[in-house]
Design a protein around this motif. Sequence first.
Motif, PDB file in Angstrom:
ATOM      1  N   ASP A 144     -46.774  -4.910 -35.955  1.00 25.08           N
ATOM      2  CA  ASP A 144     -46.116  -3.779 -36.685  1.00 25.08           C
ATOM      3  C   ASP A 144     -45.922  -2.580 -35.939  1.00 25.08           C
ATOM      4  N   SER A 145     -46.728  -2.201 -35.156  1.00 29.78           N
ATOM      5  CA  SER A 145     -46.640  -1.035 -33.996  1.00 29.78           C
ATOM      6  C   SER A 145     -45.552  -1.516 -33.063  1.00 29.78           C
ATOM      7  N   ILE A 146     -45.833  -2.482 -32.456  1.00 29.00           N
ATOM      8  CA  ILE A 146     -44.937  -3.013 -31.311  1.00 29.00           C
ATOM      9  C   ILE A 146     -43.477  -3.154 -31.932  1.00 29.00           C
ATOM     10  N   ASN A 147     -43.349  -3.824 -33.051  1.00 30.91           N
ATOM     11  CA  ASN A 147     -41.811  -4.014 -33.711  1.00 30.91           C
ATOM     12  C   ASN A 147     -41.453  -2.521 -33.866  1.00 30.91           C
ATOM     13  N   ARG A 148     -42.248  -1.539 -34.156  1.00 27.89           N
ATOM     14  CA  ARG A 148     -41.715  -0.174 -34.504  1.00 27.89           C
ATOM     15  C   ARG A 148     -41.240   0.413 -33.243  1.00 27.89           C
ATOM     16  N   ILE A 149     -42.086   0.191 -32.246  1.00 33.47           N
ATOM     17  CA  ILE A 149     -41.675   1.005 -31.077  1.00 33.47           C
ATOM     18  C   ILE A 149     -40.358   0.322 -30.280  1.00 33.47           C
ATOM     19  N   LYS A 150     -40.490  -0.935 -30.387  1.00 34.39           N
ATOM     20  CA  LYS A 150     -39.159  -1.845 -29.884  1.00 34.39           C
ATOM     21  C   LYS A 150     -37.845  -1.249 -30.498  1.00 34.39           C
ATOM     22  N   THR A 225     -56.607  -0.312 -15.598  1.00 34.14           N
ATOM     23  CA  THR A 225     -56.960  -1.365 -16.579  1.00 34.14           C
ATOM     24  C   THR A 225     -55.904  -1.814 -17.314  1.00 34.14           C
ATOM     25  N   LEU A 226     -54.702  -0.898 -17.399  1.00 38.04           N
ATOM     26  CA  LEU A 226     -53.392  -1.386 -18.077  1.00 38.04           C
ATOM     27  C   LEU A 226     -52.981  -2.565 -17.296  1.00 38.04           C
ATOM     28  N   SER A 227     -52.813  -2.616 -16.213  1.00 35.75           N
ATOM     29  CA  SER A 227     -52.163  -3.902 -15.228  1.00 35.75           C
ATOM     30  C   SER A 227     -53.124  -5.185 -15.485  1.00 35.75           C
ATOM     31  N   ASN A 228     -54.234  -5.043 -15.514  1.00 36.97           N
ATOM     32  CA  ASN A 228     -55.113  -5.977 -15.934  1.00 36.97           C
ATOM     33  C   ASN A 228     -54.941  -6.509 -17.139  1.00 36.97           C
ATOM     34  N   TYR A 229     -54.778  -5.590 -18.254  1.00 42.39           N
ATOM     35  CA  TYR A 229     -54.853  -6.074 -19.599  1.00 42.39           C
ATOM     36  C   TYR A 229     -53.267  -6.689 -19.808  1.00 42.39           C
ATOM     37  N   LEU A 230     -52.353  -6.287 -19.094  1.00 39.48           N
ATOM     38  CA  LEU A 230     -51.061  -6.945 -19.247  1.00 39.48           C
ATOM     39  C   LEU A 230     -51.001  -8.211 -18.566  1.00 39.48           C
ATOM     40  N   GLN A 231     -51.660  -8.461 -17.544  1.00 37.73           N
ATOM     41  CA  GLN A 231     -51.904  -9.724 -16.726  1.00 37.73           C
ATOM     42  C   GLN A 231     -52.449 -10.655 -17.457  1.00 37.73           C
ATOM     43  N   THR A 232     -53.462 -10.338 -18.304  1.00 40.90           N
ATOM     44  CA  THR A 232     -54.155 -11.330 -19.093  1.00 40.90           C
ATOM     45  C   THR A 232     -53.508 -11.548 -20.457  1.00 40.90           C
ATOM     46  N   TYR A 233     -53.020 -10.581 -21.148  1.00 39.05           N
ATOM     47  CA  TYR A 233     -52.549 -10.680 -22.660  1.00 39.05           C
ATOM     48  C   TYR A 233     -50.817 -10.897 -22.836  1.00 39.05           C
ATOM     49  N   HIS A 234     -50.309 -10.320 -21.836  1.00 39.28           N
ATOM     50  CA  HIS A 234     -48.790 -10.371 -21.909  1.00 39.28           C
ATOM     51  C   HIS A 234     -48.421 -11.934 -21.937  1.00 39.28           C
ATOM     52  N   LYS A 235     -47.630 -12.220 -23.104  1.00 37.23           N
ATOM     53  CA  LYS A 235     -47.230 -13.586 -23.241  1.00 37.23           C
ATOM     54  C   LYS A 235     -45.822 -13.686 -23.363  1.00 37.23           C
ATOM     55  N   GLY A 236     -44.903 -12.697 -23.116  1.00 39.61           N
ATOM     56  CA  GLY A 236     -43.305 -12.950 -23.258  1.00 39.61           C
ATOM     57  C   GLY A 236     -42.698 -11.626 -24.044  1.00 39.61           C
ATOM     58  N   LEU A 237     -41.494 -11.774 -24.218  1.00 38.59           N
ATOM     59  CA  LEU A 237     -40.815 -10.818 -24.457  1.00 38.59           C
ATOM     60  C   LEU A 237     -41.178 -10.153 -26.131  1.00 38.59           C
ATOM     61  N   ILE A 238     -41.777 -11.152 -26.857  1.00 40.20           N
ATOM     62  CA  ILE A 238     -42.033 -10.496 -28.347  1.00 40.20           C
ATOM     63  C   ILE A 238     -43.393  -9.646 -28.034  1.00 40.20           C
ATOM     64  N   TYR A 239     -43.827  -9.511 -26.850  1.00 43.02           N
ATOM     65  CA  TYR A 239     -44.961  -8.307 -26.769  1.00 43.02           C
ATOM     66  C   TYR A 239     -44.295  -7.056 -25.888  1.00 43.02           C
ATOM     67  N   GLY A 240     -42.810  -7.177 -25.622  1.00 42.04           N
ATOM     68  CA  GLY A 240     -42.269  -6.092 -25.193  1.00 42.04           C
ATOM     69  C   GLY A 240     -42.292  -5.984 -23.599  1.00 42.04           C
ATOM     70  N   VAL A 241     -41.748  -5.244 -23.037  1.00 40.93           N
ATOM     71  CA  VAL A 241     -41.630  -4.691 -21.523  1.00 40.93           C
ATOM     72  C   VAL A 241     -41.904  -3.448 -21.253  1.00 40.93           C
ATOM     73  N   ILE A 242     -42.425  -2.977 -20.196  1.00 35.73           N
ATOM     74  CA  ILE A 242     -42.551  -1.577 -19.743  1.00 35.73           C
ATOM     75  C   ILE A 242     -41.375  -1.400 -18.634  1.00 35.73           C
ATOM     76  N   LEU A 243     -40.861  -0.203 -18.778  1.00 31.19           N
ATOM     77  CA  LEU A 243     -39.741   0.133 -17.700  1.00 31.19           C
ATOM     78  C   LEU A 243     -40.335   1.033 -16.794  1.00 31.19           C
ATOM     79  N   GLY A 244     -40.217   0.807 -15.448  1.00 35.48           N
ATOM     80  CA  GLY A 244     -40.700   1.469 -14.293  1.00 35.48           C
ATOM     81  C   GLY A 244     -39.609   1.863 -13.253  1.00 35.48           C
ATOM     82  N   ASP A 245     -39.843   2.859 -12.497  1.00 36.53           N
ATOM     83  CA  ASP A 245     -38.753   2.998 -11.376  1.00 36.53           C
ATOM     84  C   ASP A 245     -38.907   2.132 -10.342  1.00 36.53           C
ATOM     85  N   SER A 246     -38.153   2.324  -9.176  1.00 40.50           N
ATOM     86  CA  SER A 246     -38.038   1.387  -8.111  1.00 40.50           C
ATOM     87  C   SER A 246     -39.208   1.406  -7.187  1.00 40.50           C
TER      88      SER A 246
END
Length: 298
Positions: A144-150, A225-246
């Motif tokens: 619910d939180s992920i969908n609300r933010i997206k 720890t955020l990088s480690n978390y995303l590498q472990t648990y991010h499974k695709g666009l359903i979990y959303g993406v982060i935007l960063g600069d170059s």
Amino acid sequence: MQSCCWISFLIFGVAVAVSARTFACGNIAQNGCFVNATTRTQTGQSFYNDDELRRRYRFGKDSIAYLCNLLQDRLIRPTNKATTLTVEQQVCIALRYYASGSFLQVIGYTFGYDKGTVSRVVSDVTDALIGIKDNFVSWPTDVDSINRIKCGFYRQSNFQNVLECIDCTHVRIQAPSDDESSYVNRKGYHSINVQAVCNFEGRFTNIFANWQGSTHDSHIFNTSTLSNYLQTYHKGLIYGVILGDSGYACRPYLLTPYANPTERHQQRFNGCHASTRSVIERTFGILKRRFHVLYSEV
């Protein structure tokens, strides 16, 4: 929701203060001059109207009362001395320090306390706020939180599947005695390089304030720890993406702009990427204007 957002701002500031504890209030000299209790100015909410409270403390009456209630158990003094500071007084002293960035002695003079007392109060309130940080600064994990933010990002910028925006900002500190050169950033002053992530509302969901000013943004992210978390648990666009600069490397969970856009669709992507990601830059600007301690040397 608005109070939670501003408290996440406040916790960003105190997280930086804790990281810079060696250079901040924790080791300020304790030998301020004594001020008689009868000369002390009132800090209570009833003494000022709401507009004046916001000018002095950056929070209105209701928000200060909310903070006092949150920190009650952590700040209440186990004594009946008449000179004991109430929770409200402690919170107001700390908020005044965060809001103004003034010397502790100046804050003490304003309220009628010596700077040693102000130092201990700021330290205690800072620790108390850090103790509740997970209630206000937390990564969205439920659907619910992920969908609300997206959906929020999509309504704002027409960019799909964006969960958060990431960037770093420099917070000036006094020159440390150990490894001094590593704290000098590219702009030539001593700082801590603080990584933060926020959602479409400008609410912080992750803060990492452990690196010196000379450290590159991408290295800070790679060691977080955020990088480690995303590498472990991010499974695709359903979990959303982060935007960063170059400054960051493009990854399945972290989108960066095209380095040299030549095609029309690449230019459009970069334009939409920049407008969406600007929320983190605006949030940093609002934060530093609201809490001037982040402009001074903590």
